[in-house]
Scaffold this active site. Structure first.
Site, short mmCIF file in Angstrom:
data_model
loop_
_atom_site.label_atom_id
_atom_site.label_comp_id
_atom_site.label_asym_id
_atom_site.label_seq_id
_atom_site.Cartn_x
_atom_site.Cartn_y
_atom_site.Cartn_z
N MET A 202 0.81 -1.20 0.00
CA MET A 202 0.00 0.00 0.00
C MET A 202 0.85 1.27 0.00
SD MET A 202 -2.95 1.32 -0.18
CE MET A 202 -4.02 -0.08 0.10
N CYS A 203 2.00 1.22 0.69
CA CYS A 203 2.85 2.42 0.74
C CYS A 203 3.37 2.77 -0.65
CB CYS A 203 4.01 2.21 1.71
SG CYS A 203 5.05 0.79 1.32
N THR A 204 3.65 1.74 -1.45
CA THR A 204 4.11 1.98 -2.82
C THR A 204 3.00 2.56 -3.67
OG1 THR A 204 5.69 0.15 -2.66
CG2 THR A 204 5.11 0.90 -4.87
N SER B 103 2.31 6.29 -2.24
CA SER B 103 3.35 7.32 -2.16
C SER B 103 4.42 7.25 -3.24
CB SER B 103 4.04 7.24 -0.79
OG SER B 103 3.10 7.31 0.25
#
Length: 431
Positions: free
Chosen positions: A216-218, A221
């Site tokens: 999810m961070c990829t 962001s």
């Protein structure tokens, strides 16, 4: 096994029509089954009595219907919940441009019935879950050409639920063989499953590759791939903007795909990422792996051959798993997948769950969904406490009990979309 009455339609036959099939059924040979006796009755069984169910009329399904009909099987039912898309036309050869938007099952059945005299393909534009036991019990053999592991597991569970036991002994007449085929690009497999006797789908669940998910961070962001941009539109923008109201993403709805395609393009332009296309968007949303027509043809041929073997007893069937790969050259390998004694689908005893007494319900849920041998999707957990049914978890209600609050040896009943039957687990507390 008990099946509905046959269908006689011999007026469309002509001299020599079935000579190629007679060569296999009316004479002995060095590779025939030990119990095989050459006769004319086997052909009549194919033509007039044997009922086959084909699940899926896509890339594999079109090939299967053609192969089975040309092999002498005339009583065929086909189930498919999808409609025809333009992208199907390059490999699903029973469809034409004029058929786009129509149900696959109906178009495929009409095509085969019109081209092969005497064949009677009955279409069902439904989900496999829409049918009860009586529907499936009428068939001699079921063939799967699916692109969904969940659907495979559900079908596997249904056939296991049809088995009859007397004093712990399996009644052979209750067994409906399942022939399963699958393809991924230039790779494929075919397998023969005799429910209750050989390894079932869940026995070999570890053989299926895990679904690829992006962090999810990829996605949020640091997107680097076009797939990241598409997932951003699907996971974050869709629920936030609700472009079509309170409805979930439908990978078969062109308007939904177009909206995500446009949002993904906008996201990609912000990070100078190229490669976002409508087809890729559809592929990511539906988790589609590019299909190859030649692979479908090979696997469907292997599956149809196994149907013929089992229906006629002319040859020894596959035992029981065939792997096909033509990425670099041609490679095939056959092995016997072994039945698991503690399989959650086909064993007759509750499965053991090992947890400390301080465990939380969330740990049980994570185990059920992440364990390679279970891979459940949205389990609902119930148990019996003080003689009453208690619901421990439902997806729509979320967690009801933070801690398990159960005793050692407690039985948990788990329902999931991967099976039509409730799976029993026995909770064992560890020290």
């Amino acid at each position: 096994m008990a099946v509905d009455g046959g269908h006689r339609n011999s007026g469309c036959d002509w001299d020599g029509r079935w000579n190629h099939v007679r060569k296999f059924l009316e004479r002995p040979g060095p590779f025939t089954h030990p119990d095989f006796e050459p006769s004319t009755e086997s052909l009549q069984f194919l033509l007039e009595t044997c009922k086959i169910l084909v699940i899926g009329s896509g890339g594999l399904g079109c090939e299967l219907l053609k192969n089975l009909a040309l092999s002498g099987f005339r009583l065929i039912h086909v189930v498919d919940m999808d409609t025809i898309d333009v992208s199907n036309l390059n490999r699903q050869f029973l469809f034409r441009p004029k058929d786009v938007g129509r149900p696959k099952a109906e178009v495929a059945a009409d095509f085969v019935n019109s081209r092969i005299p005497g064949c009677k393909v009955v279409p069902h534009f439904k989900k496999i879950q829409d049918f009860d036991e009586s529907f499936y019990r009428q068939f001699h053999i079921i063939v799967c050409g699916l692109d969904s592991i969940i659907a495979r597991r559900w079908m596997n569970g249904m056939l296991i639920s049809l088995l009859s036991y007397e004093d712990g002994i399996l009644d052979p007449s209750s067994i409906i063989p399942l022939i399963d085929g699958g393809t991924e690009g230039f790779k494929g497999n075919a397998r023969v499953i005799l429910p209750g006797m050989t390894a079932c789908i869940d026995c070999t669940l570890e053989l299926y590759p895990p679904q690829i998910n992006f962090p999810m961070c990829t996605i949020a962001s640091m997107p680097r791939l076009p797939e990241h941009c598409i997932e951003y539109a699907r996971i974050l923008q869709w629920p936030k903007e609700k472009p079509f109201g309170d409805t979930s993403v439908d990978g078969d709805n062109p308007e939904h795909i177009q909206w995500m395609f446009e949002r993904a393009q906008e996201r990609a332009s912000e990070f100078n990422i190229t490669g976002v296309t409508y087809r890729l968007t559809q592929g990511v949303v539906k988790r589609i792996i590019p299909a190859v027509a030649s692979t479908n043809a090979v696997i469907a041929a292997a599956c149809a051959t196994e149907v013929f073997k089992i229906a006629t007893s002319a040859y020894i069937p596959l035992n029981n798993y065939l792997v096909f790969n033509d990425v670099d050259g041609l490679y095939t390998y056959t092995f016997e997948a072994e039945r698991k004694e503690n399989c959650s689908a086909c064993s007759l005893v509750p499965q053991d769950l090992q947890f400390p007494s301080s465990a939380k319900l969330q740990e049980v849920l994570e185990y059920l969904t992440e364990n390679a041998a279970l891979q459940m999707k949205s389990p609902a957990i119930t148990t019996t406490l003080e003689g009453k049914n208690k619901t421990l978890y439902l997806q729509v209600i979320y967690v009801i009990f933070d801690k398990l609050g159960l005793s050692d040896g407690q039985e948990l009943a788990v329902a999931d979309v991967t099976t039509p039957q409730t799976v029993l687990f026995k909770l064992n507390f560890t020290a």
